[in-house]
Design a protein around this motif. Structure first.
Motif, PDB file in Angstrom:
ATOM      1  N   LEU A 194       0.695  -1.354  -0.166  1.00 25.54           N
ATOM      2  CA  LEU A 194       0.030   0.044  -0.267  1.00 25.54           C
ATOM      3  C   LEU A 194       1.162   1.102  -0.178  1.00 25.54           C
ATOM      4  CD1 LEU A 194      -2.518   0.905  -0.062  1.00 25.54           C
ATOM      5  CD2 LEU A 194      -2.990   0.958   2.540  1.00 25.54           C
ATOM      6  N   SER A 198       2.177   8.217   4.213  1.00 25.77           N
ATOM      7  CA  SER A 198       2.509   9.012   4.942  1.00 25.77           C
ATOM      8  C   SER A 198       3.459   9.635   4.438  1.00 25.77           C
ATOM      9  CB  SER A 198       3.963   8.692   5.597  1.00 25.77           C
ATOM     10  OG  SER A 198       4.677   9.538   6.448  1.00 25.77           O
ATOM     11  N   GLN A 251      10.347  -1.102 -12.179  1.00 25.99           N
ATOM     12  CA  GLN A 251      10.080  -1.958 -11.613  1.00 25.99           C
ATOM     13  C   GLN A 251      10.264  -3.493 -11.722  1.00 25.99           C
ATOM     14  OE1 GLN A 251       6.709  -0.098  -9.113  1.00 25.99           O
ATOM     15  NE2 GLN A 251       7.655  -1.461  -7.244  1.00 25.99           N
ATOM     16  N   VAL A 332      10.960   3.000   4.589  1.00 27.54           N
ATOM     17  CA  VAL A 332      10.107   4.400   4.978  1.00 27.54           C
ATOM     18  C   VAL A 332      11.481   4.510   6.241  1.00 27.54           C
ATOM     19  CG1 VAL A 332       8.267   2.758   4.379  1.00 27.54           C
ATOM     20  CG2 VAL A 332       8.867   2.994   7.158  1.00 27.54           C
ATOM     21  N   ILE A 353       8.472  15.583   2.140  1.00 31.06           N
ATOM     22  CA  ILE A 353       8.674  15.713   0.314  1.00 31.06           C
ATOM     23  C   ILE A 353       7.058  15.491   0.286  1.00 31.06           C
ATOM     24  CG2 ILE A 353      11.094  15.476  -0.305  1.00 31.06           C
ATOM     25  CD1 ILE A 353      10.120  12.627  -0.899  1.00 31.06           C
ATOM     26  N   ARG A 355       4.936  13.261  -2.139  1.00 29.03           N
ATOM     27  CA  ARG A 355       4.669  12.418  -3.423  1.00 29.03           C
ATOM     28  C   ARG A 355       3.638  12.425  -3.597  1.00 29.03           C
ATOM     29  NH1 ARG A 355       5.572   6.600  -0.254  1.00 29.03           N
ATOM     30  NH2 ARG A 355       5.030   8.181   0.765  1.00 29.03           N
ATOM     31  N   LEU A 380       6.572   2.796 -11.187  1.00 28.56           N
ATOM     32  CA  LEU A 380       6.818   3.734 -10.923  1.00 28.56           C
ATOM     33  C   LEU A 380       7.022   5.284 -11.380  1.00 28.56           C
ATOM     34  CD1 LEU A 380       4.908   4.854  -8.095  1.00 28.56           C
ATOM     35  CD2 LEU A 380       6.868   5.018  -7.245  1.00 28.56           C
ATOM     36  N   PHE A 393      14.420  15.694  -1.804  1.00 30.49           N
ATOM     37  CA  PHE A 393      14.613  14.431  -2.886  1.00 30.49           C
ATOM     38  C   PHE A 393      16.032  14.203  -2.884  1.00 30.49           C
ATOM     39  CE2 PHE A 393      16.011  13.052  -7.096  1.00 30.49           C
ATOM     40  CZ  PHE A 393      15.672  10.982  -6.694  1.00 30.49           C
ATOM     41  N   GLN A 397      17.790  10.503  -1.215  1.00 33.39           N
ATOM     42  CA  GLN A 397      17.976   9.698  -1.984  1.00 33.39           C
ATOM     43  C   GLN A 397      19.699   9.560  -2.005  1.00 33.39           C
ATOM     44  OE1 GLN A 397      16.778   7.767  -4.805  1.00 33.39           O
ATOM     45  NE2 GLN A 397      18.519   6.547  -4.893  1.00 33.39           N
TER      46      GLN A 397
END
Ligand code: N7H
Length: 471
Positions: A194, A198, A251, A332, A353, A355, A380, A393, A397
């Motif tokens: 899911l 957040s 992915q 997460v 951020i 999303r 995605l 971002f 990363q």
């Protein structure tokens, strides 16, 4: 207060969407573009417009009385953003946007800071991306809607405004269509988890936020407000705008599933599937239902997942310096370390951020499952908004996901390792995957999330569109 009529709708509310097209373009004729742009502005949906759309959608749902197959009302939302190269092409001075990632552009940043694979170095870096993203991108139209016909009609309208063929003021580089997954999977990303749980609650906008991480000041996302660390140095037209990071992320779903199966955790009475699910949950930090492993570490819990005041109300507080409940490197935990930093008095506000991604590509086929190999591109269309790319971002990363020694700990011997979902870098491994022995290290396969394109953009306010961009 925030001027919701001036802020683009995708930033604060998120354009309502079952499908969304990302239409990347170059400006071929700046003078004509500025004229055409004036006719385009009425199409742009503000945050206020999105709130009205949501009301209409809710009303429609009530009128349908929860029928077995609700019809969707046709609703489209259009937003627009420009890269540094787009502003340059238009002769607009954007130096006071200050952000080095934005001013460099993502192609060079991909090599210098994000860890993408490619050839060459410095300004000559060419990432392993799809061709259109190796060219200079000037802007992107985002067109969201409830169905393909609604979105396609809007795209046609936009193309008419800017003109077709040789008479056009823009050149289309690529349009990528995203679609939410079908049926019960609609809010889940392609690995099955899911998503969209957040996002930061924004003071002055989210009136009744659910329990979870502390709400943040609007300036962490929107330029020119309290919380924007460069608030006092912006040019007036930058107020109410936001930086947009876009990433085209493929992915490898059958390969990911196969890895979980091969490395399934073992325990008394645990089936192989349960062991694979537990490993997956430890790599992400949440079960597929969304329930966080920090509060339900050994079994999925659908009641927690269904409760808006529990699904995001975890802080790793029992766990700072430990990773029995949740690996340090879990996706997460890497991307929002919560108490890991907050317990030292470090605020995470500037790193938050918003999303706004959407899935693309088909469901995994039977053939791919059997072969344990991806034959069809899927993943995605990652997108996020923030008032600083270098704190948002790019920082997440580079300094967190790709950094094996983050979070830094004095009291445990374990090196966290890479974020197994998005981390890039040479040593693909993490510790903490086995709750019974957090020092054990798991070697990961090659990337399951492969970047194939991207750019940094600025989403201007509607006033800036009228006063600065349109002629
Ligand atoms: Fe992530 N995934 O399915 O594993 N992400 N992410 N992400 N991500 C999140 O809490 C995923 C990506 C963040 O507040 C969830 O809403 C996948 C990038 C942040 O606790 C899941 C991809 C970046 C959060 C995924 C991907 C981030 C977050 C849990 C790529 C930034 C919130 C759902 C294909 C650099 C953290 C939720 C918090 C959550 C997945 C990409 C960042 C399931 C598959 C590139 C900040």
């Amino acid at each position: 207060g925030l001027n919701l009529k001036n802020i683009q709708g995708d930033i604060l509310s998120g354009l309502p969407k079952k499908t969304e097209t990302w239409y990347f373009f170059q400006i071929s004729n700046p003078t004509k573009f500025r004229k055409d742009f004036r006719n385009f502005i009425p199409l742009v949906k503000s945050a206020d417009g999105v709130l009205e759309d949501r009301k209409a959608i809710d009303k429609h749902k009530r009128q349908q009385g929860g029928g077995w197959k609700p019809h969707l009302i046709p609703i489209a939302g259009v937003n627009v953003s420009f890269s540094h190269f787009g502003f340059q092409k238009l002769g607009i001075d954007d130096a006071k946007l200050i952000d080095t990632a934005f001013l460099t552009g993502q192609r060079i940043d991909a090599g210098a800071n994000l860890g993408d694979k490619g050839t060459g170095t410095g300004p000559n870096f060419v990432p392993d991306w799809e061709e259109p993203f190796k060219q200079e991108i000037h802007g992107v139209f985002i067109i969201a809607g409830e169905s393909h016909p609604t979105v396609d009609k809007k795209i046609q309208h936009i193309e008419q405004i800017f003109g077709l063929g040789n008479a056009s003021s823009i050149k289309k580089l690529i349009a990528i269509r995203g679609d939410v997954r079908p049926g019960a999977l609609s809010a889940h990303e392609h690995f099955g988890y899911l998503d969209g749980i957040s996002n930061p609650s924004i003071i002055g906008f989210d009136t009744n936020p659910p329990l979870g991480p502390a709400p943040i000041r609007a300036g962490a996302i929107i330029l020119g407000h309290d919380g924007d660390l460069n608030k006092d140095n912006r040019a007036p037209w930058m107020v109410d705008g936001s930086f947009l990071a876009f990433r085209w992320l493929f992915q490898k779903v059958p390969e990911f599933d196969d890895f979980l199966n091969r490395n399934a955790l073992q325990g008394p009475g645990m089936t192989r599937q349960q062991g694979a699910d537990l490993l997956g949950a430890r790599l992400v930090g949440r079960w597929k239902s969304g329930a966080p492993i920090d509060i339900t570490p050994f079994d999925d819990d659908l009641e927690i997942a269904a409760d808006p005041n529990r699904i995001n109300n975890f802080h790793f507080t029992a766990e700072t310096n430990f990773q029995k409940l949740c690996p340090f490197a879990a996706h997460v935990r890497k991307t929002l370390p919560r108490a890991d930093l907050e317990f030292r008095g470090i605020s995470l506000e500037k790193n938050r951020i918003v999303r706004r991604g959407i899935q693309f590509g088909p469901e995994v086929t039977k053939q791919e499952k059997v072969a344990k190999k991806t034959f069809h591109g899927r993943g995605l269309l990652f997108a996020c908004y923030q008032s600083s790319l270098t704190d948002g971002f790019q920082f997440i990363q580079q300094s967190w996901a790709n950094n094996p020694t983050f979070p830094p700990f004095e009291t445990t011997p374990e090196t966290p390792g890479l974020d197994p979902i998005i981390g890039q870098g040479p040593n693909r491994e993490l510790s903490g995957y086995d709750p019974n022995d957090p020092s054990k290290v798991l070697k990961l396969d090659d990337l399951w999330v492969v970047p194939r394109g991207g750019e940094y953009f600025f989403s201007p306010s509607i006033k800036a569109m009228k006063d600065l961009i349109a002629a």
